[in-house]
Write a protein that holds these residues in place. Sequence first.
Motif, PDB file in Angstrom:
ATOM      1  N   ALA A  96      -4.789   3.894  -0.041  1.00 54.65           N
ATOM      2  CA  ALA A  96      -3.560   4.029   0.741  1.00 54.65           C
ATOM      3  C   ALA A  96      -3.845   4.022   2.241  1.00 54.65           C
ATOM      4  O   ALA A  96      -4.946   4.356   2.684  1.00 54.65           O
ATOM      5  CB  ALA A  96      -2.847   5.327   0.353  1.00 54.65           C
ATOM      6  N   ALA A  97      -2.838   3.653   3.007  1.00 53.48           N
ATOM      7  CA  ALA A  97      -2.922   3.736   4.464  1.00 53.48           C
ATOM      8  C   ALA A  97      -2.737   5.193   4.876  1.00 53.48           C
ATOM      9  O   ALA A  97      -1.945   5.915   4.274  1.00 53.48           O
ATOM     10  CB  ALA A  97      -1.838   2.875   5.103  1.00 53.48           C
ATOM     11  N   VAL A  98      -3.471   5.618   5.884  1.00 51.21           N
ATOM     12  CA  VAL A  98      -3.375   6.994   6.371  1.00 51.21           C
ATOM     13  C   VAL A  98      -2.756   6.973   7.760  1.00 51.21           C
ATOM     14  O   VAL A  98      -3.288   6.347   8.683  1.00 51.21           O
ATOM     15  CB  VAL A  98      -4.756   7.674   6.421  1.00 51.21           C
ATOM     16  CG1 VAL A  98      -4.597   9.142   6.830  1.00 51.21           C
ATOM     17  CG2 VAL A  98      -5.452   7.580   5.072  1.00 51.21           C
TER      18      VAL A  98
ATOM     19  N   LEU B   8     -10.312   5.083   9.429  1.00 50.14           N
ATOM     20  CA  LEU B   8     -11.428   5.774   8.777  1.00 50.14           C
ATOM     21  C   LEU B   8     -12.697   4.942   8.845  1.00 50.14           C
ATOM     22  O   LEU B   8     -12.667   3.718   8.642  1.00 50.14           O
ATOM     23  CB  LEU B   8     -11.078   6.068   7.322  1.00 50.14           C
ATOM     24  CG  LEU B   8      -9.901   7.048   7.111  1.00 50.14           C
ATOM     25  CD1 LEU B   8      -9.539   7.133   5.646  1.00 50.14           C
ATOM     26  CD2 LEU B   8     -10.257   8.413   7.666  1.00 50.14           C
TER      27      LEU B   8
ATOM     28  N   VAL C 275      -0.191   7.740   3.121  1.00 49.90           N
ATOM     29  CA  VAL C 275      -0.446   9.173   3.230  1.00 49.90           C
ATOM     30  C   VAL C 275      -0.085   9.588   4.653  1.00 49.90           C
ATOM     31  O   VAL C 275      -0.780   9.245   5.603  1.00 49.90           O
ATOM     32  CB  VAL C 275      -1.918   9.520   2.928  1.00 49.90           C
ATOM     33  CG1 VAL C 275      -2.153  11.017   3.100  1.00 49.90           C
ATOM     34  CG2 VAL C 275      -2.306   9.079   1.526  1.00 49.90           C
TER      35      VAL C 275
ATOM     36  N   SER D  86      -6.849   5.498  -4.128  1.00 46.96           N
ATOM     37  CA  SER D  86      -5.658   4.650  -4.047  1.00 46.96           C
ATOM     38  C   SER D  86      -5.757   3.535  -3.013  1.00 46.96           C
ATOM     39  O   SER D  86      -5.013   2.552  -3.099  1.00 46.96           O
ATOM     40  CB  SER D  86      -4.434   5.515  -3.704  1.00 46.96           C
ATOM     41  OG  SER D  86      -4.558   6.057  -2.401  1.00 46.96           O
TER      42      SER D  86
ATOM     43  N   LEU E 178       1.332   7.309  -4.995  1.00 50.87           N
ATOM     44  CA  LEU E 178       0.521   6.334  -4.260  1.00 50.87           C
ATOM     45  C   LEU E 178       0.248   5.093  -5.108  1.00 50.87           C
ATOM     46  O   LEU E 178       0.220   3.975  -4.583  1.00 50.87           O
ATOM     47  CB  LEU E 178      -0.799   6.985  -3.833  1.00 50.87           C
ATOM     48  CG  LEU E 178      -0.688   8.064  -2.749  1.00 50.87           C
ATOM     49  CD1 LEU E 178      -2.057   8.656  -2.448  1.00 50.87           C
ATOM     50  CD2 LEU E 178      -0.073   7.498  -1.473  1.00 50.87           C
TER      51      LEU E 178
ATOM     52  N   VAL F 113      -7.142   9.087  -0.832  1.00 52.77           N
ATOM     53  CA  VAL F 113      -7.356   7.815  -0.139  1.00 52.77           C
ATOM     54  C   VAL F 113      -8.374   6.954  -0.887  1.00 52.77           C
ATOM     55  O   VAL F 113      -8.175   5.742  -1.076  1.00 52.77           O
ATOM     56  CB  VAL F 113      -7.820   8.057   1.307  1.00 52.77           C
ATOM     57  CG1 VAL F 113      -8.212   6.746   1.980  1.00 52.77           C
ATOM     58  CG2 VAL F 113      -6.726   8.741   2.102  1.00 52.77           C
ATOM     59  N   GLN F 114      -9.467   7.558  -1.322  1.00 50.88           N
ATOM     60  CA  GLN F 114     -10.515   6.802  -2.005  1.00 50.88           C
ATOM     61  C   GLN F 114     -10.056   6.261  -3.353  1.00 50.88           C
ATOM     62  O   GLN F 114     -10.479   5.193  -3.783  1.00 50.88           O
ATOM     63  CB  GLN F 114     -11.753   7.685  -2.176  1.00 50.88           C
ATOM     64  CG  GLN F 114     -12.459   7.983  -0.849  1.00 50.88           C
ATOM     65  CD  GLN F 114     -13.536   9.035  -0.965  1.00 50.88           C
ATOM     66  OE1 GLN F 114     -13.639   9.739  -1.971  1.00 50.88           O
ATOM     67  NE2 GLN F 114     -14.362   9.165   0.068  1.00 50.88           N
TER      68      GLN F 114
ATOM     69  N   ILE G 188     -14.433  12.136   5.287  1.00 47.64           N
ATOM     70  CA  ILE G 188     -13.047  11.962   5.698  1.00 47.64           C
ATOM     71  C   ILE G 188     -12.476  13.245   6.297  1.00 47.64           C
ATOM     72  O   ILE G 188     -11.729  13.204   7.275  1.00 47.64           O
ATOM     73  CB  ILE G 188     -12.189  11.490   4.501  1.00 47.64           C
ATOM     74  CG1 ILE G 188     -12.586  10.051   4.130  1.00 47.64           C
ATOM     75  CG2 ILE G 188     -10.705  11.560   4.823  1.00 47.64           C
ATOM     76  CD1 ILE G 188     -11.826   9.469   2.961  1.00 47.64           C
TER      77      ILE G 188
ATOM     78  N   ILE H  86      -7.271  14.995   0.740  1.00 53.15           N
ATOM     79  CA  ILE H  86      -6.963  13.758   1.470  1.00 53.15           C
ATOM     80  C   ILE H  86      -7.965  12.670   1.134  1.00 53.15           C
ATOM     81  O   ILE H  86      -7.602  11.532   0.818  1.00 53.15           O
ATOM     82  CB  ILE H  86      -6.951  14.028   2.988  1.00 53.15           C
ATOM     83  CG1 ILE H  86      -5.864  15.030   3.342  1.00 53.15           C
ATOM     84  CG2 ILE H  86      -6.745  12.720   3.764  1.00 53.15           C
ATOM     85  CD1 ILE H  86      -5.918  15.531   4.772  1.00 53.15           C
TER      86      ILE H  86
ATOM     87  N   LYS I 167       0.820  -1.208   0.000  1.00 52.63           N
ATOM     88  CA  LYS I 167       0.000   0.000   0.000  1.00 52.63           C
ATOM     89  C   LYS I 167       0.857   1.263   0.000  1.00 52.63           C
ATOM     90  O   LYS I 167       1.936   1.297   0.574  1.00 52.63           O
ATOM     91  CB  LYS I 167      -0.900   0.033   1.243  1.00 52.63           C
ATOM     92  CG  LYS I 167      -2.051  -0.937   1.218  1.00 52.63           C
ATOM     93  CD  LYS I 167      -2.969  -0.682   2.407  1.00 52.63           C
ATOM     94  CE  LYS I 167      -4.214  -1.565   2.344  1.00 52.63           C
ATOM     95  NZ  LYS I 167      -5.148  -1.249   3.461  1.00 52.63           N
TER      96      LYS I 167
END
Length: 294
Positions: A220-222, A245, A112, A218, A176, A215-216, A251, A211, A109
């Motif tokens: 990705a981990a936040v 999340l 972010v 990719s 990402l 995230v949506q 978000i 942000i 992953k």
Amino acid sequence: MKSALVIWLCSLVAKLPLRVLHCLGAVLGKLTYKLSRAYAKRMRENLGNALKGYSDAEFRKVLHAGIAEAGRGAIELIWIWCRPLGEVKASVRECHGWEHVENARSNGKGIVFLTPHLGCFDVSAIYAATFMPMIVLYRPPRLAWLDPLMRRGRERGQLRLARTDVSGVRLLYKALKRGEAIGLLPDQVPGNGEGEWVDFFGRPAYTMTLIGRLVQSSGAAVLLASVERLEKGAGYILRIIPLRLVDGAPISRQVNAALEELVLSNPAQYLWSYNRYKTPPGVRPAINQEKKSQ
């Protein structure tokens, strides 16, 4: 010519020990507070808004500490940007939560990193980029001659900067997709069309929507990254925690709620002088937005 002179002067100042610079920074913070009424007023209002449950004595204690910390935060950037990369990395004495970074990377992953204006926020990206490629979104300073110093100090190791424009956002998306890391200041006020009004300590603050989009798109981990400034120039402590999340909830609201909790864990080192509640040019004031939704 001016940029070269600034870099040379800052390189000289950076030769001083960090503890000395922090002492000078504390004096600078106090002078700025006394000499700028607008600065002092904004700092008191922002801090008072966040510490509503504090007694007068507790508020004054945090305010007094925050004034000095703001000065330390400003002057330590010279040290962070001009000292050798290995020395800057070594200034992070402890790092808690790095396992969350490793878990995200092992799962393929992207990451972010959300680093608010808390403590020495610049050092977190520089530290992380010694382990992995990283792109950080940045807004060029209003004083153009400062830009070379900023870029020279930050673009080291595997760290690269992306401007706050369409081309810069594209770089973030691509990073990402490659499973790399990016860094954002989640409490930085975005430009017109790039945010929405979301409460931050009970007041509407224009908050970036980037942000959520990143995230949506990719998956990705936040991760929230905060850096505590230690006393007497002893260095820093980096803390990394995952942002869990909740599906269906905006978000941007979840991010602001998480930031509030993080800031209150160390309120003296938050940058209360930052104009977090300003209305960017072209954006409808929050009161108009509220009336429209009613």
